[in-house]
Structures are given as structure tokens and as C-alpha cells.
Design a protein around this motif. Sequence first.
Motif, PDB file in Angstrom:
ATOM      1  N   GLU A  85      17.807  18.643  28.439  1.00  0.00           N
ATOM      2  CA  GLU A  85      16.587  19.414  28.194  1.00  0.00           C
ATOM      3  C   GLU A  85      16.643  20.655  29.069  1.00  0.00           C
ATOM      4  OE1 GLU A  85      13.105  17.004  28.855  1.00  0.00           O
ATOM      5  OE2 GLU A  85      14.115  15.227  28.072  1.00  0.00           O
ATOM      6  N   MET A  86      16.158  21.731  28.529  1.00  0.00           N
ATOM      7  CA  MET A  86      16.067  22.968  29.296  1.00  0.00           C
ATOM      8  C   MET A  86      14.624  23.467  29.259  1.00  0.00           C
ATOM      9  SD  MET A  86      19.035  23.836  30.570  1.00  0.00           S
ATOM     10  CE  MET A  86      20.756  23.325  30.344  1.00  0.00           C
ATOM     11  N   ILE A  87      14.108  23.727  30.425  1.00  0.00           N
ATOM     12  CA  ILE A  87      12.757  24.248  30.511  1.00  0.00           C
ATOM     13  C   ILE A  87      12.739  25.708  30.052  1.00  0.00           C
ATOM     14  CG2 ILE A  87      10.965  24.978  32.139  1.00  0.00           C
ATOM     15  CD1 ILE A  87      10.759  22.101  31.795  1.00  0.00           C
ATOM     16  N   ILE A  88      11.766  26.020  29.292  1.00  0.00           N
ATOM     17  CA  ILE A  88      11.554  27.419  28.933  1.00  0.00           C
ATOM     18  C   ILE A  88      10.154  27.818  29.396  1.00  0.00           C
ATOM     19  CG2 ILE A  88      13.132  27.411  26.984  1.00  0.00           C
ATOM     20  CD1 ILE A  88      10.806  26.978  25.132  1.00  0.00           C
ATOM     21  N   GLY A 135      10.640  33.129  31.968  1.00  0.00           N
ATOM     22  CA  GLY A 135      12.058  32.815  31.854  1.00  0.00           C
ATOM     23  C   GLY A 135      12.494  31.825  32.897  1.00  0.00           C
ATOM     24  N   ARG A 136      13.261  30.875  32.486  1.00  0.00           N
ATOM     25  CA  ARG A 136      13.774  29.848  33.389  1.00  0.00           C
ATOM     26  C   ARG A 136      15.278  29.811  33.259  1.00  0.00           C
ATOM     27  NH1 ARG A 136      10.089  27.136  36.783  1.00  0.00           N
ATOM     28  NH2 ARG A 136      10.476  24.923  36.806  1.00  0.00           N
ATOM     29  N   ARG A 137      15.911  29.714  34.387  1.00  0.00           N
ATOM     30  CA  ARG A 137      17.368  29.614  34.352  1.00  0.00           C
ATOM     31  C   ARG A 137      17.789  28.284  33.741  1.00  0.00           C
ATOM     32  NH1 ARG A 137      19.741  31.621  40.167  1.00  0.00           N
ATOM     33  NH2 ARG A 137      19.076  33.785  40.069  1.00  0.00           N
ATOM     34  N   MET A 138      18.951  28.321  33.163  1.00  0.00           N
ATOM     35  CA  MET A 138      19.507  27.079  32.645  1.00  0.00           C
ATOM     36  C   MET A 138      20.054  26.255  33.802  1.00  0.00           C
ATOM     37  SD  MET A 138      21.649  28.331  29.309  1.00  0.00           S
ATOM     38  CE  MET A 138      22.144  26.676  28.849  1.00  0.00           C
ATOM     39  N   PHE A 139      19.915  25.002  33.664  1.00  0.00           N
ATOM     40  CA  PHE A 139      20.602  24.106  34.583  1.00  0.00           C
ATOM     41  C   PHE A 139      20.966  22.834  33.848  1.00  0.00           C
ATOM     42  CE2 PHE A 139      21.408  20.896  37.656  1.00  0.00           C
ATOM     43  CZ  PHE A 139      22.140  21.550  38.613  1.00  0.00           C
ATOM     44  N   PRO A 140      22.196  22.517  33.748  1.00  0.00           N
ATOM     45  CA  PRO A 140      23.333  23.263  34.274  1.00  0.00           C
ATOM     46  C   PRO A 140      23.458  24.610  33.569  1.00  0.00           C
ATOM     47  CG  PRO A 140      23.971  21.047  33.603  1.00  0.00           C
ATOM     48  CD  PRO A 140      22.627  21.291  33.037  1.00  0.00           C
ATOM     49  N   PHE A 141      24.086  25.520  34.218  1.00  0.00           N
ATOM     50  CA  PHE A 141      24.304  26.800  33.554  1.00  0.00           C
ATOM     51  C   PHE A 141      25.710  26.834  32.975  1.00  0.00           C
ATOM     52  CE2 PHE A 141      25.228  27.496  38.082  1.00  0.00           C
ATOM     53  CZ  PHE A 141      26.514  27.964  38.028  1.00  0.00           C
ATOM     54  N   LEU A 142      25.892  27.782  32.135  1.00  0.00           N
ATOM     55  CA  LEU A 142      27.186  27.911  31.471  1.00  0.00           C
ATOM     56  C   LEU A 142      28.161  28.624  32.388  1.00  0.00           C
ATOM     57  CD1 LEU A 142      25.689  29.002  28.064  1.00  0.00           C
ATOM     58  CD2 LEU A 142      26.795  26.807  28.539  1.00  0.00           C
ATOM     59  N   ILE A 147      16.787  34.756  26.788  1.00  0.00           N
ATOM     60  CA  ILE A 147      17.025  34.283  25.435  1.00  0.00           C
ATOM     61  C   ILE A 147      15.764  33.563  24.993  1.00  0.00           C
ATOM     62  CG2 ILE A 147      18.283  32.576  24.083  1.00  0.00           C
ATOM     63  CD1 ILE A 147      20.800  33.381  25.493  1.00  0.00           C
ATOM     64  N   VAL A 148      15.274  33.974  23.868  1.00  0.00           N
ATOM     65  CA  VAL A 148      14.009  33.431  23.387  1.00  0.00           C
ATOM     66  C   VAL A 148      14.266  32.197  22.525  1.00  0.00           C
ATOM     67  CG1 VAL A 148      11.914  33.920  22.095  1.00  0.00           C
ATOM     68  CG2 VAL A 148      13.025  35.739  23.405  1.00  0.00           C
ATOM     69  N   LEU A 149      13.652  31.121  22.922  1.00  0.00           N
ATOM     70  CA  LEU A 149      13.818  29.867  22.202  1.00  0.00           C
ATOM     71  C   LEU A 149      12.448  29.289  21.849  1.00  0.00           C
ATOM     72  CD1 LEU A 149      16.582  28.226  24.447  1.00  0.00           C
ATOM     73  CD2 LEU A 149      16.899  29.658  22.425  1.00  0.00           C
ATOM     74  N   GLN A 150      12.497  28.274  21.061  1.00  0.00           N
ATOM     75  CA  GLN A 150      11.281  27.564  20.702  1.00  0.00           C
ATOM     76  C   GLN A 150      11.306  26.163  21.301  1.00  0.00           C
ATOM     77  OE1 GLN A 150      11.299  28.244  16.283  1.00  0.00           O
ATOM     78  NE2 GLN A 150       9.156  28.733  16.705  1.00  0.00           N
ATOM     79  N   SER A 151      10.198  25.800  21.816  1.00  0.00           N
ATOM     80  CA  SER A 151      10.115  24.486  22.431  1.00  0.00           C
ATOM     81  C   SER A 151      10.350  23.390  21.401  1.00  0.00           C
ATOM     82  CB  SER A 151       8.742  24.309  23.077  1.00  0.00           C
ATOM     83  OG  SER A 151       8.673  23.069  23.739  1.00  0.00           O
ATOM     84  N   LEU A 152      10.967  22.335  21.892  1.00  0.00           N
ATOM     85  CA  LEU A 152      11.201  21.147  21.080  1.00  0.00           C
ATOM     86  C   LEU A 152      12.136  21.398  19.904  1.00  0.00           C
ATOM     87  CD1 LEU A 152       7.593  19.670  21.162  1.00  0.00           C
ATOM     88  CD2 LEU A 152       9.516  19.173  22.671  1.00  0.00           C
ATOM     89  N   THR A 165       8.955  22.772  27.312  1.00  0.00           N
ATOM     90  CA  THR A 165       8.123  23.459  28.303  1.00  0.00           C
ATOM     91  C   THR A 165       7.831  22.545  29.484  1.00  0.00           C
ATOM     92  OG1 THR A 165       6.159  22.776  27.096  1.00  0.00           O
ATOM     93  CG2 THR A 165       7.029  24.979  26.634  1.00  0.00           C
ATOM     94  N   ALA A 166       8.075  21.297  29.302  1.00  0.00           N
ATOM     95  CA  ALA A 166       7.960  20.335  30.397  1.00  0.00           C
ATOM     96  C   ALA A 166       8.958  19.225  30.107  1.00  0.00           C
ATOM     97  CB  ALA A 166       6.544  19.780  30.498  1.00  0.00           C
ATOM     98  N   TYR A 167       9.565  18.739  31.133  1.00  0.00           N
ATOM     99  CA  TYR A 167      10.558  17.707  30.927  1.00  0.00           C
ATOM    100  C   TYR A 167       9.934  16.472  30.301  1.00  0.00           C
ATOM    101  CZ  TYR A 167      13.808  20.443  33.685  1.00  0.00           C
ATOM    102  OH  TYR A 167      14.636  21.430  34.144  1.00  0.00           O
ATOM    103  N   GLN A 168      10.646  15.917  29.395  1.00  0.00           N
ATOM    104  CA  GLN A 168      10.178  14.730  28.697  1.00  0.00           C
ATOM    105  C   GLN A 168      10.868  13.470  29.222  1.00  0.00           C
ATOM    106  OE1 GLN A 168       7.770  15.280  26.153  1.00  0.00           O
ATOM    107  NE2 GLN A 168       7.862  17.328  27.072  1.00  0.00           N
ATOM    108  N   ASN A 169      12.147  13.578  29.364  1.00  0.00           N
ATOM    109  CA  ASN A 169      12.935  12.414  29.774  1.00  0.00           C
ATOM    110  C   ASN A 169      13.097  12.426  31.291  1.00  0.00           C
ATOM    111  OD1 ASN A 169      14.781  10.389  30.192  1.00  0.00           O
ATOM    112  ND2 ASN A 169      16.173  11.043  28.563  1.00  0.00           N
ATOM    113  N   THR A 170      12.631  11.392  31.923  1.00  0.00           N
ATOM    114  CA  THR A 170      12.716  11.345  33.381  1.00  0.00           C
ATOM    115  C   THR A 170      14.159  11.267  33.870  1.00  0.00           C
ATOM    116  OG1 THR A 170      12.425   8.948  33.301  1.00  0.00           O
ATOM    117  CG2 THR A 170      10.452  10.286  33.668  1.00  0.00           C
ATOM    118  N   ASP A 171      15.046  10.811  33.009  1.00  0.00           N
ATOM    119  CA  ASP A 171      16.458  10.815  33.384  1.00  0.00           C
ATOM    120  C   ASP A 171      16.925  12.247  33.622  1.00  0.00           C
ATOM    121  OD1 ASP A 171      16.508   8.106  33.130  1.00  0.00           O
ATOM    122  OD2 ASP A 171      17.343   8.110  31.114  1.00  0.00           O
TER     123      ASP A 171
END
Length: 566
Positions: free
Chosen positions: A131-134, A138-145, A233-238, A278-284
Amino acid sequence: MLGGEGESSTFSSTKEVVDERCKSPAVDGEDPTAGSSGTVYTPSSAGRYSASLHLGSVLPPAGFPPSTAGRTHFSSAYQLGQSPGCIYPPYTGSGSALSNITLPGGGPGMRAQVYLCNRPLWLKFHRHQTEMIITKQGRRMFPFLSFNIAGLNLTAHYNVFVEVVLADPNHWRFQGGKWVTCGKADNSSQGNKVYIHPESPNTGAHWMRQEISFSKLKLTNNKGTSHNTSQMIVLQSLHKYQPRLHIVEVTEDGVEDIGSDVKTQSYTFPETQFIAVTAYQNTDITQLKIDHNPFAKGFRDNYDSMYTAPEHDRLTPSPTDSPRAHQIVPSARYTMQPLFQDQFVNNLPQSRFYNSERAVPQTNSLLSHQTEDGASQRWFVTSMQQGGNGTNTNNKLDLTPYEGEYSSSLLPYGIKSLSMQTSHALSYYPDSPFTTMSAGWGSRAAYQRKVTPSLPWSPRPSPTAGFPEDSNKVKPQIEEEVNGSAGLISSWTETQSSALSLDKAESYSTACKRRRLSLNGPSTEDSPADIKCEDLASAATNSSSYSKEALSSKGMAAYYSFYTNP
DNA sequence: ACGCTCGCATCAGGTGGGAAACGG
DNA sequence: CCGTTTCCCACCTGATGCGAGCGT
């Protein structure tokens, strides 16, 4: 949307100022493990794909836009079967993966090979469906590429950019602990889908000289964002997305040269697929982020209880250990492989255990552990094989920030030998005092300047030296591939461990000095220095001292022997 | 005197959590 | 009402600047 709209026109007309902070002294010249930490895709070697990889598992190109039909697209393939983190068949978009993986037969086009440097980390996340927060800002990717590229024309100019495309046609929802589809994806999303590496355009020598990090890339859901559009980069949640790397040969001015056949190549790494949230879903996923992202260290509030307790306690903690214990330590999901324990846990001071990767999420609703094991191993073998073909697996040092850590994470998967080789990058950040690699995390020039001379390994002497044809250097990897013998792996590992000890000690000493840490006293600080210490501790078998004296010059000799004169 | 390294302080920016706000 | 999004918070890392100490 399925295609990075305007990807060609966008990058071809954009010429950004080179971000010096993203450059690094590139210490990747001698590390033989680079290939081992990333999947390599060799456009010019289609035969090897069919021979060593499982094309049937190739993820689709995720809607490669028609405008790029003439481009060469390469998708990674590995032993995961269908998209491992996806409980639904991957979206096949237009055209099959196999058709899109058709490779040029040795034409005049470039024969770039791309390594996903931090693939182990990506796999760990992918196991749980990344999952990536948006956010709006803007939120950085983690892990990043982060990639290593080989096979480019040294003098030719290239634009390197990442495009994020819709990975499947579904809208996703996290329900009952699983990601499930929920209607159709909204394909009408607008906004920038391409992030051009700030150092573009640049020469092939430049791109091959160092790791190419996209750590500054930010994800947003703010379609109307006008500022920083080049970084967002503009994305859509979910929605599920698939990043893709594009390498485009351009003129010196950064304009795409349309006069040639194959000037653009695209690379897809299925393990980098993620769902925007927009918010983490999976606690893993939350836990993995907290565990591995240094900026989230503040949330490791149960550090002590988690990583100083006896192994069985840590792995099966009481829910009352911490207010977040139920989330921080998904006990049932974590397990420790005996091998890993022996090599990296038991030899570590309990209080320093944290950063040496103490556990690997074993299972999750999306992917079986067993499958992942095989995947990791096969990926590793494949990488070596690529390197064995003279495609310079060895000389690209994967100083991915978490490389050392995540190489370690692969140990349970039977890749014991890798852990220490890549442990140069013990710090999360490539530009930490322990590595001169910056790769987009911003440089600490002063630190690099100060520390580098003390490092046994040196920056890659020249771009051309980055990918030597010296097949001897990949011999151990080849042997491992051929034998698949734990004994051999172990033997090699030991060599590496001792060999790396001294440079670890050097770095550690310097780091401790700079960080005002005691060389001998324990520290609970979870810092890059500690990472170094931990790794050093694990490298210096059964050594309770991190002092330089504990590490013989023999180790240094072995080190150089291995890296420069195998 | 000059240049360099190191120690330290400060600031900017990146994290996830959690509560509030929003919207269907 | 419920799922999603936004905002603020505390905590953390990294970058930077400044002064002291040291060597030339």
C-alpha cells in the motif's frame, strides 16, 4: 487510466536541472552482490528468459499505451505464479505479457539491463499487498523505486523516468483482512502519471555509474495540484497501480530521437505493484513501513520489548506489551527461520537486534510463504545467471538503503550468502556515513567526503568499469546457481562475512565517532550506526567486540581478494 | 594565517496515528 | 451510518551553518 498520458511528449520536452543531491560517489564498483539484490531484465537475451524464468508468471504490461506500441517493454518474471500479492488474476490490459516481452534480437538498439535494487524489500511488502499512502501535498513512496542500469551506450543521452499505470481494472477495498475488488476502477483519472528522474537527461555512463533512485517521487491524490507537478504522480485511492521504468534515448538536449527504431525501453517489476490509499488498511503493511522506514522510527515505541526480549518472547508477544502491540507485532504472522536466527540473531546483542531484520512476515491472506521463498530464491539465481553472462552483476553495488537489511531478510529463503555482501548499505539512507551512496536521498557531501577515505571499498573508478565482463567475479554466484548447495552458500558467506568485517569496523568506528557513540558500550539508539554495529556483530562471528582490533587484517585481505582478485 | 575536520545546534521535512471532517 | 479523507501531532532523520580545534 491505463497509459501514462503524454509520457513521451512530457519527458521529451522536459529538461530538469540536475539534482546534485541525488548523485553519489558510487561505491558500487566492487560489490559482487548487486545483481543478487535485484532482478535483472535483459532485453537482448530473450533466450535466457525462457530458460531461467517462468514467463507464464509475467505480469501484464498494465495497459501500455498504444502510443508506445513501438517501444520495447520488459516485464519481470519470476516464480510467483500469478500476481502473488493479488488475489485476482492480474489485469491483462491490451495484449499479453508474453507478446510484450518480445525482445529485440540484437539490433542496433540499446541492450539495457535493469536491476531493481531493493527488490527484497519490495517483495516483503508485496507479500502483503503493498500500500502506498497518497496525500494532497504528496507522499513519498516507501519502498521507493531504485534501479541499477547496465548496457546503455556510454555516450548516448537518455531520459529515465517512472510511469505509474493502473495495474488492474478494479476498485479495491480492504475487507475482512483482505484486499477485494469492489467495482470497476475509475479510468478517467487525470493528472501527471510520469516522474522524470531529476538527472534526466544524462549519458548512459551517468546512469550506469550509480544507482538510480526515485526516492523523491511523490504520490498524490490532488488532481488539481499545479505546483511540484514534476515531482508528483497523481493517483486515485483504492486503485492498484504498477510503476514502470522507461529509458528513452534522447538527443543531448533531452529531446527524444524518433529517428531510431528502439529508443525506448520499458521495464515492469510486478513486485512494485501497490494499492494507493489515503490511510493504511493492512496493519502488516503499516508494520513493515514502521519497521523499515527511518522516518517512522518514532512509532517503534515497543522497540525494547520487541527486540530485546528472548526470541520466543519477541515473536509471540503479549498483546499488552504495548498500546500498539497488537499492531506492532502481529505475532502470528512473524516467524524466524532457524538459519537466520543462528546467523543473525543469536550472535547479536539482544538490544541491538532490531535492525538486522529479526523476522519475516510469513504469511498473509494474499500469498503463501512457501511461494515467496521459491520466488526469492529463483530471483536470486536468475540474477546471478544474468551476471554470469557477462552482464555485470557484480560491479553494481546495490547500496540500496535497506539493502543490507533486506538481503538479510532473504536468508530464510536460502540466500544466506547475500546478506553480508550487500551490507555495505547498512544504513537506510544511501548517503549515510556508511556508504557513499546517495541515490536520491539527498547527499551529505561533507559526511561522504570525510568518511569515504576510510572505506575499504572505493567508488567505482569509471563508468565503464561499472559492468565489467569479468566473469570470474560472478563465479561464486554461478556456482551457487549450479549447485544450489547450502554448503557452498555457507562457505561463501563466511568468506564474505570475515572479509567485510574490517570495512564494517572502519565505518562503524567512524560512525560511532561522528555520532558520539561508544565503540564498546551498548546503545539503544536505533541509528545507522547501530545498524552497522549489528551487522558488524553478525559479520564478526561470535565476536562480542566491535573494535577494529577484533577484526584482523586478514579479513581485509580476503575482502580485497574477493572483490578485486577473485 | 589558512584550510580542514569535527562537534554541536538548529531547522526543514518525512513518518504513522488518531481524531475530526466529509460524503455517499 | 459507515467508509474514506483530511488535518494535526509527536517523533524522527537529514541538511546546514557555525565555532572550536588541529595541522600545515
